[in-house]
Motif scaffolding. Sequence first.
Motif, PDB file in Angstrom:
ATOM      1  N   VAL A  58       0.845  -1.198   0.000  1.00 43.19           N
ATOM      2  CA  VAL A  58       0.000   0.000   0.000  1.00 43.19           C
ATOM      3  C   VAL A  58       0.875   1.241   0.000  1.00 43.19           C
ATOM      4  O   VAL A  58       1.828   1.345   0.778  1.00 43.19           O
ATOM      5  CB  VAL A  58      -0.915   0.044   1.244  1.00 43.19           C
ATOM      6  CG1 VAL A  58      -2.009   1.077   1.047  1.00 43.19           C
ATOM      7  CG2 VAL A  58      -1.505  -1.312   1.525  1.00 43.19           C
ATOM      8  N   GLY A  60       0.799   5.367   0.411  1.00 41.51           N
ATOM      9  CA  GLY A  60       0.106   6.607   0.735  1.00 41.51           C
ATOM     10  C   GLY A  60       0.801   7.740   0.001  1.00 41.51           C
ATOM     11  O   GLY A  60       0.908   7.720  -1.230  1.00 41.51           O
ATOM     12  N   SER A  63       5.803   9.231   2.259  1.00 47.12           N
ATOM     13  CA  SER A  63       6.632  10.166   3.040  1.00 47.12           C
ATOM     14  C   SER A  63       7.339   9.476   4.200  1.00 47.12           C
ATOM     15  O   SER A  63       8.024  10.131   4.983  1.00 47.12           O
ATOM     16  CB  SER A  63       5.781  11.334   3.552  1.00 47.12           C
ATOM     17  OG  SER A  63       4.784  10.880   4.445  1.00 47.12           O
ATOM     18  N   THR A 124      -0.557  10.685   4.461  1.00 49.26           N
ATOM     19  CA  THR A 124      -2.003  10.510   4.335  1.00 49.26           C
ATOM     20  C   THR A 124      -2.570   9.947   5.648  1.00 49.26           C
ATOM     21  O   THR A 124      -1.826   9.485   6.526  1.00 49.26           O
ATOM     22  CB  THR A 124      -2.325   9.495   3.220  1.00 49.26           C
ATOM     23  OG1 THR A 124      -1.744   8.223   3.584  1.00 49.26           O
ATOM     24  CG2 THR A 124      -1.792   9.934   1.877  1.00 49.26           C
ATOM     25  N   GLY A 134       2.844  11.242  14.761  1.00 45.94           N
ATOM     26  CA  GLY A 134       2.655  12.216  15.825  1.00 45.94           C
ATOM     27  C   GLY A 134       3.661  13.338  15.746  1.00 45.94           C
ATOM     28  O   GLY A 134       4.696  13.226  15.077  1.00 45.94           O
ATOM     29  N   ARG A 205       8.834  23.810  12.401  1.00 49.95           N
ATOM     30  CA  ARG A 205       9.349  22.795  11.478  1.00 49.95           C
ATOM     31  C   ARG A 205      10.306  23.404  10.450  1.00 49.95           C
ATOM     32  O   ARG A 205      11.348  22.843  10.152  1.00 49.95           O
ATOM     33  CB  ARG A 205       8.191  22.123  10.729  1.00 49.95           C
ATOM     34  CG  ARG A 205       7.468  21.097  11.538  1.00 49.95           C
ATOM     35  CD  ARG A 205       8.457  20.045  11.865  1.00 49.95           C
ATOM     36  NE  ARG A 205       8.095  19.155  12.919  1.00 49.95           N
ATOM     37  CZ  ARG A 205       7.423  18.020  12.761  1.00 49.95           C
ATOM     38  NH1 ARG A 205       6.981  17.668  11.593  1.00 49.95           N
ATOM     39  NH2 ARG A 205       7.229  17.239  13.783  1.00 49.95           N
TER      40      ARG A 205
HETATM   41  C1  LIG Z   1       9.387  16.359   6.019  1.00 53.19           C
HETATM   42  C2  LIG Z   1       8.738  15.231   6.766  1.00 53.19           C
HETATM   43  C3  LIG Z   1       8.293  15.436   8.067  1.00 53.19           C
HETATM   44  C4  LIG Z   1       7.679  14.377   8.765  1.00 53.19           C
HETATM   45  N1  LIG Z   1       7.266  14.613  10.038  1.00 53.19           N
HETATM   46  C5  LIG Z   1       6.666  13.604  10.729  1.00 53.19           C
HETATM   47  C6  LIG Z   1       6.207  13.822  12.071  1.00 53.19           C
HETATM   48  O1  LIG Z   1       6.310  14.892  12.641  1.00 53.19           O
HETATM   49  N2  LIG Z   1       5.630  12.791  12.722  1.00 53.19           N
HETATM   50  C7  LIG Z   1       5.474  11.568  12.127  1.00 53.19           C
HETATM   51  O2  LIG Z   1       4.928  10.668  12.773  1.00 53.19           O
HETATM   52  N3  LIG Z   1       5.897  11.343  10.866  1.00 53.19           N
HETATM   53  C8  LIG Z   1       6.489  12.324  10.158  1.00 53.19           C
HETATM   54  N4  LIG Z   1       6.916  12.089   8.876  1.00 53.19           N
HETATM   55  C9  LIG Z   1       6.780  10.745   8.278  1.00 53.19           C
HETATM   56  C10 LIG Z   1       5.481  10.481   7.525  1.00 53.19           C
HETATM   57  O3  LIG Z   1       4.933  11.669   7.002  1.00 53.19           O
HETATM   58  C11 LIG Z   1       4.453   9.768   8.405  1.00 53.19           C
HETATM   59  O4  LIG Z   1       4.954   8.534   8.894  1.00 53.19           O
HETATM   60  C12 LIG Z   1       3.154   9.493   7.656  1.00 53.19           C
HETATM   61  O5  LIG Z   1       2.219   8.980   8.558  1.00 53.19           O
HETATM   62  C13 LIG Z   1       3.328   8.522   6.482  1.00 53.19           C
HETATM   63  O6  LIG Z   1       2.159   8.578   5.690  1.00 53.19           O
HETATM   64  P1  LIG Z   1       2.231   8.249   4.135  1.00 53.19           P
HETATM   65  O7  LIG Z   1       0.890   8.378   3.591  1.00 53.19           O
HETATM   66  O8  LIG Z   1       3.284   9.058   3.478  1.00 53.19           O
HETATM   67  O9  LIG Z   1       2.661   6.728   4.208  1.00 53.19           O
HETATM   68  P2  LIG Z   1       3.647   5.967   3.206  1.00 53.19           P
HETATM   69  O10 LIG Z   1       5.031   6.498   3.366  1.00 53.19           O
HETATM   70  O11 LIG Z   1       3.083   5.940   1.855  1.00 53.19           O
HETATM   71  O12 LIG Z   1       3.602   4.511   3.856  1.00 53.19           O
HETATM   72  C14 LIG Z   1       4.150   4.266   5.149  1.00 53.19           C
HETATM   73  C15 LIG Z   1       3.705   2.865   5.576  1.00 53.19           C
HETATM   74  O13 LIG Z   1       2.291   2.859   5.782  1.00 53.19           O
HETATM   75  C16 LIG Z   1       1.675   1.892   4.916  1.00 53.19           C
HETATM   76  N5  LIG Z   1       0.393   2.466   4.481  1.00 53.19           N
HETATM   77  C17 LIG Z   1       0.169   3.657   3.893  1.00 53.19           C
HETATM   78  N6  LIG Z   1      -1.141   3.845   3.688  1.00 53.19           N
HETATM   79  C18 LIG Z   1      -1.756   2.735   4.143  1.00 53.19           C
HETATM   80  C19 LIG Z   1      -3.124   2.302   4.192  1.00 53.19           C
HETATM   81  N7  LIG Z   1      -4.108   3.059   3.731  1.00 53.19           N
HETATM   82  N8  LIG Z   1      -3.392   1.081   4.719  1.00 53.19           N
HETATM   83  C20 LIG Z   1      -2.406   0.290   5.194  1.00 53.19           C
HETATM   84  N9  LIG Z   1      -1.104   0.639   5.162  1.00 53.19           N
HETATM   85  C21 LIG Z   1      -0.774   1.846   4.658  1.00 53.19           C
HETATM   86  C22 LIG Z   1       2.648   1.686   3.780  1.00 53.19           C
HETATM   87  O14 LIG Z   1       2.468   0.424   3.167  1.00 53.19           O
HETATM   88  C23 LIG Z   1       3.974   1.809   4.503  1.00 53.19           C
HETATM   89  O15 LIG Z   1       4.298   0.607   5.160  1.00 53.19           O
HETATM   90  C24 LIG Z   1       7.523  13.126   8.147  1.00 53.19           C
HETATM   91  C25 LIG Z   1       7.956  12.930   6.830  1.00 53.19           C
HETATM   92  C26 LIG Z   1       8.547  13.972   6.135  1.00 53.19           C
HETATM   93  C27 LIG Z   1       9.000  13.745   4.718  1.00 53.19           C
END
Ligand SMILES: Cc1cc2nc3c(=O)[nH]c(=O)nc-3n(C[C@H](O)[C@H](O)[C@H](O)COP(=O)(O)OP(=O)(O)OC[C@H]3O[C@@H](n4cnc5c(N)ncnc54)[C@H](O)[C@@H]3O)c2cc1C
Length: 296
Positions: A58, A60, A63, A124, A134, A205
């Motif tokens: 999956v 999102g 990130s 996402t 968080g 940030r």
């Molecule tokens: C500049 C920057 C700042 C950030 N700051 C923070 C912060 O302050 N706190 C924090 O916690 N994180 C932070 N992050 C990390 C990231 O944004 C989070 O972990 C976020 O929750 C990941 O979401 P995503 O949609 O990008 O997931 P992805 O990177 O696309 O996926 C991450 C994981 O989740 C799984 N996944 C995604 N969507 C689903 C779904 N619908 N169902 C099941 N599994 C799924 C994927 O398979 C993968 O294993 C930051 C990242 C960046 C680049």
Amino acid sequence: MRWLEALTHLGTVAERVPLAPRTTIGVGGYARWLFRPASQAALAKALPLVPPEIPVRVLGRGSNLLVADGEIAALVVDMGGLHGIQVQGTTLIAEAGARMGRVASIAAAHGLGGLEFMATIPGTIGGGAVMNAGAFGHEFFDRLQELVWITRTGARVRRDAREIPHGYRHAAIPADAIVVEARFALSRDDAQAIRARMRAMRDKRQRTQPLERPNCGSVFKNPPGDFAARLIEAAGLKGLRIGGAMISERHANFIVNLGHATAADVRALIARAQEEVKRRFGVQLEPEVRIWEEAS
Ligand SMILES: Cc1cc2nc3c(=O)[nH]c(=O)nc-3n(C[C@H](O)[C@H](O)[C@H](O)COP(=O)(O)OP(=O)(O)OC[C@H]3O[C@@H](n4cnc5c(N)ncnc54)[C@H](O)[C@@H]3O)c2cc1C
């Protein structure tokens, strides 16, 4: 392949799709197949059609993701098309592909507080749930009431958030579950005050993170009672480069892509930081970033 043909009626399907542009760090190879479901119902119909030997992954916003350089031999489900957000009184319901920043803005526009921290996280709702994302002392599960996911058999499962064990950057969501929807219980507040809190968090940030360069957020989880960034900095690794990747000079728990990084470069920096921190301080750093290996 008949199953692939069937999926074209439930969303869009493409083959050999480069994944680097779909991740914030911008490295990695390509997905053997990428499926973007048209709706939650379409996803529920599609999953049981995928042969059991084909891994499903999956995506999102990508990130928190490091994708290996070669082929990801899997069906990658891109959640980007499922991004609906509804507000009913003090309840906000968001589909898994909705960006957390947009969810925070819509909550603010309705005078609903509690999700301000999401304004600073680029992922996402689905990624946020799985990671229990968080910031600033708040986390995804604080206001979460209910989560809905779809399993590989196409079953739609609705779970009270209190029944889902969770902790720091972790939620016990089954490995084959694709989160499709989250429901939050929010508090009435003044929209201007909510927006001011969001702005203050974003400003902080901007000052502390290397946001001008592609990155995947915090690379390692903070070990109990300490900070990964402090340990990496104390090990003298800030600014270390391997190929096109570098441990950020501004924040040592970030690895930035200098423009031509490969996943192998980033993996090598991760291994180097782990080795050095272990050798000097006896602490084993655990990656926060999810790594997709080539085989699946
Ligand atoms: C500049 C920057 C700042 C950030 N700051 C923070 C912060 O302050 N706190 C924090 O916690 N994180 C932070 N992050 C990390 C990231 O944004 C989070 O972990 C976020 O929750 C990941 O979401 P995503 O949609 O990008 O997931 P992805 O990177 O696309 O996926 C991450 C994981 O989740 C799984 N996944 C995604 N969507 C689903 C779904 N619908 N169902 C099941 N599994 C799924 C994927 O398979 C993968 O294993 C930051 C990242 C960046 C680049």
